[in-house]
Design an enzyme around this catalytic site. Structure first.
Site, mmCIF file in Angstrom:
data_model
loop_
_atom_site.group_PDB
_atom_site.id
_atom_site.type_symbol
_atom_site.label_atom_id
_atom_site.label_comp_id
_atom_site.label_asym_id
_atom_site.label_seq_id
_atom_site.Cartn_x
_atom_site.Cartn_y
_atom_site.Cartn_z
ATOM 1 N N ASP A 1 -24.552 -7.801 50.640
ATOM 2 C CA ASP A 1 -23.706 -6.607 50.768
ATOM 3 C C ASP A 1 -24.484 -5.425 50.182
ATOM 4 O OD1 ASP A 1 -20.278 -6.588 51.202
ATOM 5 O OD2 ASP A 1 -21.361 -4.731 50.752
ATOM 6 N N ASN B 1 -28.720 -3.160 52.485
ATOM 7 C CA ASN B 1 -28.100 -2.034 53.189
ATOM 8 C C ASN B 1 -28.173 -2.337 54.687
ATOM 9 O OD1 ASN B 1 -27.457 0.349 54.418
ATOM 10 N ND2 ASN B 1 -28.862 1.621 53.195
ATOM 11 N N GLY C 1 -16.681 -7.902 51.787
ATOM 12 C CA GLY C 1 -15.489 -7.294 52.382
ATOM 13 C C GLY C 1 -14.371 -8.300 52.616
ATOM 14 N N GLN C 2 -13.294 -7.839 53.273
ATOM 15 C CA GLN C 2 -12.097 -8.672 53.464
ATOM 16 C C GLN C 2 -12.422 -9.961 54.221
ATOM 17 O OE1 GLN C 2 -9.260 -7.409 56.389
ATOM 18 N NE2 GLN C 2 -7.547 -8.489 55.465
ATOM 19 N N LYS D 1 -16.598 0.322 68.437
ATOM 20 C CA LYS D 1 -16.461 -1.098 68.794
ATOM 21 C C LYS D 1 -16.631 -1.293 70.307
ATOM 22 C CE LYS D 1 -15.933 -3.007 64.794
ATOM 23 N NZ LYS D 1 -16.993 -3.883 64.278
ATOM 24 N N ARG E 1 -23.633 -3.590 47.781
ATOM 25 C CA ARG E 1 -23.639 -3.703 46.319
ATOM 26 C C ARG E 1 -23.067 -5.056 45.917
ATOM 27 N NH1 ARG E 1 -19.876 -0.070 47.808
ATOM 28 N NH2 ARG E 1 -21.383 1.621 47.688
ATOM 29 N N GLY F 1 -22.394 -7.779 54.707
ATOM 30 C CA GLY F 1 -21.028 -7.296 54.457
ATOM 31 C C GLY F 1 -20.175 -8.428 53.905
ATOM 32 N N TYR G 1 -13.557 4.522 65.299
ATOM 33 C CA TYR G 1 -13.764 3.078 65.100
ATOM 34 C C TYR G 1 -13.703 2.345 66.451
ATOM 35 C CZ TYR G 1 -12.406 -1.638 63.416
ATOM 36 O OH TYR G 1 -12.311 -2.986 63.170
HETATM 37 C C1 AKB Z 1 -7.968 -1.883 61.339
HETATM 38 O O1 AKB Z 1 -6.750 -1.742 61.142
HETATM 39 O O2 AKB Z 1 -8.762 -0.950 61.423
HETATM 40 C C2 AKB Z 1 -8.502 -3.289 61.514
HETATM 41 C C3 AKB Z 1 -8.601 -3.661 62.960
HETATM 42 C C4 AKB Z 1 -7.377 -3.900 63.741
HETATM 43 O O3 AKB Z 1 -9.676 -3.761 63.483
HETATM 44 N N1 AKB Z 1 -7.686 -4.220 60.804
#
Ligand code: AKB
Length: 315
Positions: free
Chosen positions: A35, A53, A12-13, A147, A37, A9, A143
């Site tokens: 990554d 991947n 990414g940011q 996590k 791609r 990854g 998300y």
């Molecule tokens: C998000 O906003 O999803 C992320 C985070 C706080 O994990 N920046």
């Protein structure tokens, strides 16, 4: 010579900046970026790069063998806002990529893992101010659920199989050089770009929405420092709370106005407001400060000056 580092990854940011910093510290040839791609041609050409991947166990395993990788930084993930639009894929990517890497460490193929957690592990029933390391955790986003589950699995693999996995609960991250991809805290990056290009910004969160945030320089330093710390100083094998600053959209707008007096902001909250409302407003990160000596450097004022200075050079 130490084994190499693999970043999954890397485009990414966080991955982009982490790759650059790790290459400065350990040497370009020792840090393999990967990554799904290819990213910017300049980035891909800047050192070893592989298309990987994160959901393909065999592919990850063969890259690890090819490059004699010892440490993996698994940065591939779907962030909070994007994950709400595609919950099944978010769960698949966020969980199974982690299992692949944990299982490679369990099998003795790699030595150390960094896996990012987030303030999204907390939920509406968590105390909002100075959220403690150990507290109620009932995340309400896919998300956050991924996590929190990931944290449990990291701790389990450490306790049962001795896997050396380390993690941080990142707050919202702000950077001038890379754009965020699909988070709820992304407004705090967009606002600087729009302040310079348009002199105004419409925020997707309401003016009083306070969230924990961190400048990318601090986040990258924390990531490298937790990985460099002696194993016995890492007492928490789920993920560490980490903090630098917290602010509302109104406060960041005021900080920008000190440098761009004509800047204006208005508010049009969307579905991300509900996500933000479920998260802490500030974080207690004493465990990280005690266990591996974490210290932040940037606050809202110094971050704003640095962001605007760098972005002005780019325009
Ligand atoms: C998000 O906003 O999803 C992320 C985070 C706080 O994990 N920046």
């Amino acid at each position: 010579m130490m084994g190499r580092i693999l970043i999954i990854g890397a485009c990414g940011q966080i991955g982009t900046e982490l790759t650059k910093k790790l290459r400065e510290v350990y040497g370009t040839e020792n840090v393999v970026a990967s990554d799904i791609r290819k990213g910017e041609p300049e980035f891909v050409a800047s050192g070893p790069f592989e298309v990987v991947n994160a959901l393909d166990f065999n592919q990850i395993e063969s890259i690890i063998e090819k490059h004699e990788v010892e440490d993996v930084y698994l940065m591939a993930a779907l962030l909070s806002a994007t994950a709400e639009k595609n919950p099944a894929f978010a769960w698949d990517l966020n969980m199974n990529s982690l299992f692949h890497v944990l299982n490679l460490a369990k099998a003795g193929k790699i030595k150390k893992i960094f896996w990012p957690s987030s303030i999204a592990v907390f939920g509406p029933t968590t105390p909002k101010q100075d959220t403690p390391q150990y507290t109620v955790m009932e995340p309400s986003t896919v998300y956050g659920i991924s996590k929190q589950s990931g944290e449990r699995w990291c701790e389990y693999y450490h306790n049962i199989y001795g896997v050396d996995v380390r993690s941080i609960r990142y707050p919202g991250l702000i950077s001038w050089s890379t754009l965020p991809g699909g988070g709820t805290t992304d407004y705090a990056v967009d606002i600087y770009h729009k302040a310079l290009s348009d002199g105004k910004y419409t925020c997707f969160l309401s003016e009083e929405t306070r969230l924990p945030m961190m400048y990318m320089d601090d986040a990258i330093r924390a990531t490298i420092e937790i990985m460099q710390a002696p194993a016995d100083s890492i007492k928490i094998r789920s993920a560490y709370n980490l903090s630098a600053m917290d602010f509302t959209p109104k406060e960041i707008a005021e900080a920008i106005k000190k440098e761009i007096p004509d800047f204006t902001i208005d508010y049009a909250p969307d579905f991300r407001q509900k996500i933000a409302d479920s998260w802490p407003q500030s974080i207690d990160d004493n465990s990280a400060r005690q266990d591996w000596n974490w210290k932040h450097e940037f606050d809202l004022t110094s971050m704003t000056s640095d962001m605007l200075a760098h972005l002005s050079e780019k325009v």
